[in-house]
Design a protein around this motif. Sequence first.
Motif: not given
Length: 77
Positions: A42-60
């Motif tokens: 679930t955490v991974k899914n959220h992070i994937t969604s965050i990266l997609k929405k912000l159009a960035v490549n990594d968590r940093t």
Amino acid sequence: DEGSNKDSYSPLSSREIEILDYIARGNSNKEIAKSLKISDQTVKNHITSILKKLAVNDRTAAVVHALRHGWIKIQDT
């Protein structure tokens, strides 16, 4: 208007902001999952969604973006 650095509009859900906040504090996905009582996946899914929405490549990059927009704050401990 450059004066207001608080961009109150966020494309992220409150849960996604919460997860970014944990990432900003240096937590791993496993630690975030444990703190929020959700699965690692679930955490991974959220992070994937965050990266997609912000159009960035990594968590940093996502954390930097969120900080710049004032969605999260780094607290001095």
